[in-house]
Design a protein around this motif. Sequence first.
Motif, PDB file in Angstrom:
ATOM      1  N   TRP A 161     -29.774 -26.483   6.501  1.00 27.05           N
ATOM      2  CA  TRP A 161     -29.643 -25.035   6.462  1.00 27.05           C
ATOM      3  C   TRP A 161     -29.258 -24.590   5.060  1.00 27.05           C
ATOM      4  O   TRP A 161     -28.439 -25.232   4.401  1.00 27.05           O
ATOM      5  CB  TRP A 161     -28.568 -24.553   7.424  1.00 27.05           C
ATOM      6  CG  TRP A 161     -28.922 -24.617   8.869  1.00 27.05           C
ATOM      7  CD1 TRP A 161     -28.629 -25.629   9.741  1.00 27.05           C
ATOM      8  CD2 TRP A 161     -29.618 -23.631   9.633  1.00 27.05           C
ATOM      9  NE1 TRP A 161     -29.111 -25.329  11.000  1.00 27.05           N
ATOM     10  CE2 TRP A 161     -29.708 -24.115  10.958  1.00 27.05           C
ATOM     11  CE3 TRP A 161     -30.172 -22.385   9.313  1.00 27.05           C
ATOM     12  CZ2 TRP A 161     -30.334 -23.393  11.968  1.00 27.05           C
ATOM     13  CZ3 TRP A 161     -30.794 -21.665  10.317  1.00 27.05           C
ATOM     14  CH2 TRP A 161     -30.868 -22.168  11.635  1.00 27.05           C
ATOM     15  N   THR A 162     -29.822 -23.474   4.600  1.00 26.42           N
ATOM     16  CA  THR A 162     -29.377 -22.828   3.372  1.00 26.42           C
ATOM     17  C   THR A 162     -29.266 -21.332   3.633  1.00 26.42           C
ATOM     18  O   THR A 162     -29.940 -20.797   4.528  1.00 26.42           O
ATOM     19  CB  THR A 162     -30.352 -23.063   2.204  1.00 26.42           C
ATOM     20  OG1 THR A 162     -31.667 -22.621   2.587  1.00 26.42           O
ATOM     21  CG2 THR A 162     -30.395 -24.541   1.824  1.00 26.42           C
ATOM     22  N   ASN A 163     -28.429 -20.665   2.873  1.00 22.97           N
ATOM     23  CA  ASN A 163     -28.287 -19.218   2.978  1.00 22.97           C
ATOM     24  C   ASN A 163     -29.064 -18.569   1.849  1.00 22.97           C
ATOM     25  O   ASN A 163     -28.819 -18.843   0.668  1.00 22.97           O
ATOM     26  CB  ASN A 163     -26.814 -18.815   2.912  1.00 22.97           C
ATOM     27  CG  ASN A 163     -26.057 -19.243   4.147  1.00 22.97           C
ATOM     28  OD1 ASN A 163     -26.571 -19.147   5.257  1.00 22.97           O
ATOM     29  ND2 ASN A 163     -24.834 -19.720   3.976  1.00 22.97           N
ATOM     30  N   THR A 164     -30.024 -17.716   2.205  1.00 18.39           N
ATOM     31  CA  THR A 164     -30.902 -17.088   1.227  1.00 18.39           C
ATOM     32  C   THR A 164     -30.433 -15.671   0.934  1.00 18.39           C
ATOM     33  O   THR A 164     -30.339 -14.841   1.840  1.00 18.39           O
ATOM     34  CB  THR A 164     -32.350 -17.052   1.753  1.00 18.39           C
ATOM     35  OG1 THR A 164     -32.770 -18.377   2.078  1.00 18.39           O
ATOM     36  CG2 THR A 164     -33.280 -16.451   0.720  1.00 18.39           C
ATOM     37  N   SER A 165     -30.133 -15.402  -0.336  1.00 21.32           N
ATOM     38  CA  SER A 165     -29.711 -14.060  -0.743  1.00 21.32           C
ATOM     39  C   SER A 165     -30.934 -13.164  -0.898  1.00 21.32           C
ATOM     40  O   SER A 165     -31.925 -13.547  -1.515  1.00 21.32           O
ATOM     41  CB  SER A 165     -28.945 -14.126  -2.064  1.00 21.32           C
ATOM     42  OG  SER A 165     -27.753 -14.868  -1.922  1.00 21.32           O
ATOM     43  N   ILE A 166     -30.856 -11.950  -0.331  1.00 20.17           N
ATOM     44  CA  ILE A 166     -31.966 -11.006  -0.356  1.00 20.17           C
ATOM     45  C   ILE A 166     -31.561  -9.794  -1.194  1.00 20.17           C
ATOM     46  O   ILE A 166     -30.472  -9.241  -1.019  1.00 20.17           O
ATOM     47  CB  ILE A 166     -32.341 -10.543   1.059  1.00 20.17           C
ATOM     48  CG1 ILE A 166     -32.462 -11.748   2.008  1.00 20.17           C
ATOM     49  CG2 ILE A 166     -33.635  -9.740   1.028  1.00 20.17           C
ATOM     50  CD1 ILE A 166     -33.544 -12.719   1.658  1.00 20.17           C
ATOM     51  N   SER A 167     -32.446  -9.374  -2.100  1.00 22.75           N
ATOM     52  CA  SER A 167     -32.170  -8.225  -2.954  1.00 22.75           C
ATOM     53  C   SER A 167     -32.864  -6.984  -2.403  1.00 22.75           C
ATOM     54  O   SER A 167     -33.453  -6.996  -1.327  1.00 22.75           O
ATOM     55  CB  SER A 167     -32.632  -8.512  -4.386  1.00 22.75           C
ATOM     56  OG  SER A 167     -34.039  -8.755  -4.410  1.00 22.75           O
ATOM     57  N   GLY A 168     -32.822  -5.898  -3.175  1.00 19.79           N
ATOM     58  CA  GLY A 168     -33.473  -4.659  -2.788  1.00 19.79           C
ATOM     59  C   GLY A 168     -32.584  -3.781  -1.922  1.00 19.79           C
ATOM     60  O   GLY A 168     -31.392  -4.033  -1.745  1.00 19.79           O
ATOM     61  N   GLN A 169     -33.173  -2.749  -1.374  1.00 17.94           N
ATOM     62  CA  GLN A 169     -32.472  -1.875  -0.443  1.00 17.94           C
ATOM     63  C   GLN A 169     -32.316  -2.611   0.882  1.00 17.94           C
ATOM     64  O   GLN A 169     -33.305  -3.045   1.470  1.00 17.94           O
ATOM     65  CB  GLN A 169     -33.240  -0.568  -0.255  1.00 17.94           C
ATOM     66  CG  GLN A 169     -32.522   0.468   0.594  1.00 17.94           C
ATOM     67  CD  GLN A 169     -33.298   1.756   0.728  1.00 17.94           C
ATOM     68  OE1 GLN A 169     -34.364   1.912   0.099  1.00 17.94           O
ATOM     69  NE2 GLN A 169     -32.807   2.688   1.524  1.00 17.94           N
TER      70      GLN A 169
END
Length: 206
Positions: free
Chosen positions: A150-158
Motif C-alpha cells: 500500500w502507498t498513500n498518493t497525494s492529489i493536487s488541484g481543487q
Amino acid sequence: MNRNKFINNSKEGIINEFFYLDVSKPFSTTDNVSILWIDLTYTGGPFKGEATACSGRKNNNIIFILGGYSDNKSFINQFDTSIQQWVNIESGSLINAANAPSQQFGYCAITLPDENILYIGSANFNDLSNASSYNPMDILPLYNTKSHMWTNTSISGQIPPIRTFFSAILTPDRRIIIFGSLNNGNILGDLWILDTFVFQWSIGRI
C-alpha cells in the motif's frame, strides 16, 4: 473470462453467494430460462456485504474483493477466475500491512492500466456523523496488486468534498470521473475528474 460478469453482494447482512453470467452466450432479458447463471458459492468465498470488487492481473483473471461488512478481519480477498478458486482466503488479509487503510465502506476502487488499484472515498461506519471519520480526497490509498504493498498518493488541484456512495469510472485517457455521493447525510450531485497521469483533481462542468 473477461466477458463474464461476477457478482458478490448483499442487500442486507452478510452472505457469500457468488455467481457469474457468461455474456458471450446469447440470452434474452425477457426470458429468464435463457439467462444461465452459474453458482460458485460452493467455492467458499468470504461472507461480506457492501464490498467493492474490481479485476486485475494478467487477462483480468483476478477479482479483488475490498472492504465491506465482514465476519472476519480480512480486508482484501482474491478470486482466480481461471481456476475458479479463492487465493489465500485464510491468510490473504492485508489489513496489518504498512499504510493499509482501516476497514471502511461506501468507497470506489478503480483498477488503473498499471494494475494498481486506487481507492477513493469511504467512511468509518461507526461514526458517520463525524467528518473526521471520512477518508480525505487529497490522499488516496493505492494498492499494488503485484507487490501487495500500500502507498498513500497525494492529489493536487481543487479537492472534492469528502464523500461515500458515489459512482466512478476510468476513461480511456486515464481520467477517473466521479459523480454524486452522500456527504455527512447530505446528497451531492457534483461531478469531479481525477487525471491519473499527474494525480490532480478538477471539477467537471455539467
